[in-house]
Design an enzyme around this catalytic site. Structure first.
Site, PDB file in Angstrom:
ATOM      1  N   CYS A   1     -10.760   0.397   2.907  1.00  0.00           N
ATOM      2  CA  CYS A   1      -9.336   0.254   2.630  1.00  0.00           C
ATOM      3  C   CYS A   1      -8.777   1.595   2.176  1.00  0.00           C
ATOM      4  O   CYS A   1      -9.386   2.256   1.338  1.00  0.00           O
ATOM      5  CB  CYS A   1      -9.145  -0.790   1.535  1.00  0.00           C
ATOM      6  N   LEU A   2      -7.631   1.976   2.730  1.00  0.00           N
ATOM      7  CA  LEU A   2      -7.019   3.253   2.340  1.00  0.00           C
ATOM      8  C   LEU A   2      -6.673   3.262   0.851  1.00  0.00           C
ATOM      9  O   LEU A   2      -6.567   4.321   0.245  1.00  0.00           O
ATOM     10  CB  LEU A   2      -5.749   3.502   3.170  1.00  0.00           C
TER      11      LEU A   2
ATOM     12  N   GLN B   1       0.824  -1.218   0.000  1.00  0.00           N
ATOM     13  CA  GLN B   1       0.000   0.000   0.000  1.00  0.00           C
ATOM     14  C   GLN B   1       0.853   1.261   0.000  1.00  0.00           C
ATOM     15  O   GLN B   1       0.345   2.346  -0.288  1.00  0.00           O
ATOM     16  CB  GLN B   1      -0.931   0.022   1.214  1.00  0.00           C
TER      17      GLN B   1
ATOM     18  N   HIS C   1      -7.577  -9.232   6.011  1.00  0.00           N
ATOM     19  CA  HIS C   1      -7.601  -8.109   5.063  1.00  0.00           C
ATOM     20  C   HIS C   1      -6.170  -7.656   4.752  1.00  0.00           C
ATOM     21  O   HIS C   1      -5.782  -7.495   3.594  1.00  0.00           O
ATOM     22  CB  HIS C   1      -8.416  -6.960   5.661  1.00  0.00           C
ATOM     23  N   GLU C   2      -5.387  -7.481   5.816  1.00  0.00           N
ATOM     24  CA  GLU C   2      -4.006  -6.997   5.680  1.00  0.00           C
ATOM     25  C   GLU C   2      -3.147  -7.982   4.893  1.00  0.00           C
ATOM     26  O   GLU C   2      -2.407  -7.606   3.996  1.00  0.00           O
ATOM     27  CB  GLU C   2      -3.397  -6.885   7.088  1.00  0.00           C
TER      28      GLU C   2
HETATM   29 NI    NI Z   1      -6.637  -2.522   2.703  1.00  0.00          NI
END
Ligand code: NI
Length: 191
Positions: free
Chosen positions: A103-104, A54, A145-146
């Site tokens: 989510c960012l 990310q 998720h991560e």
């Molecule tokens: Ni995410």
């Protein structure tokens, strides 16, 4: 320390399988610096987790941490900041639980995702020491998720979509129509 730019959906790095942290990298200034920057970035954007892809680093590295007091659902408790290198998931309880995820890297959207309720995660800490944790409930969803980010998977891939389903929604519509009430089993997260 620096606040890093967050990659958004469409950037190819979010779809790549991240490479493992190598034995030479453990404990190095580069790795420690990246972790510090990721912590600062996560705090800046109000996430509860952040994966290295990310922030444009295709590395099997993620951080997770949140303070129950700042969460919409105080009963989720706290998670002390955890740094995970080279994590491997084993499902301990297949029973699925649903949470609204955000989510960012996918700003402005929320989606309801059903994931196994209890898992084991084997990982290495930033010094390379082997550890494990057995998260369940909300925390199990945060970990999954991560760690999906390290495999090039985004939560929207796991949202059940189709006629009659409204499980991928904009944040504004989420706030109007979908915020779970207190006795709802479905909570929410954002990384
Ligand atoms: Ni995410």
């Amino acid at each position: 320390m620096a606040i890093l730019k967050v990659a958004r959906m469409g950037h190819p790095i979010l779809r790549q399988k991240a490479r493992p942290v190598s034995s030479e990298e453990f404990g190095s200034d580069d790795l420690m610096g990246l972790i510090e920057d990721m912590m600062e970035t996560m705090e800046e954007y109000g996430g509860i987790g952040l994966a290295a892809p990310q922030v444009h680093e295709s590395l099997q590295l993620a951080i997770i941490g949140f303070d129950g007091d700042n969460n919409r659902y105080p009963d989720m408790g706290d998670q002390e900041l955890l740094v995970l290198c080279n994590p491997v998931i084993t499902v301990l309880d297949e029973e699925k639980q649903g949470y609204w995820e955000g989510c960012l890297s996918v700003p402005g959207l929320r989606g309801k995702v059903y994931r196994p309720r209890k898992i084991r995660v084997d990982f290495q800490d930033p010094e390379g020491k082997s550890k494990h944790i057995e998260p369940e409930g909300f925390l199990a969803t945060v970990f999954q998720h991560e760690l999906d980010h390290l495999a090039g998977v985004l939560y929207i891939d796991r949202v059940e979509q189709g006629p009659g389903k409204t499980e991928l929604v904009f944040q504004e519509e989420y706030d109007r129509y979908h915020v779970p009430d207190e006795d709802d089993e479905v909570g929410e997260m954002t990384d």
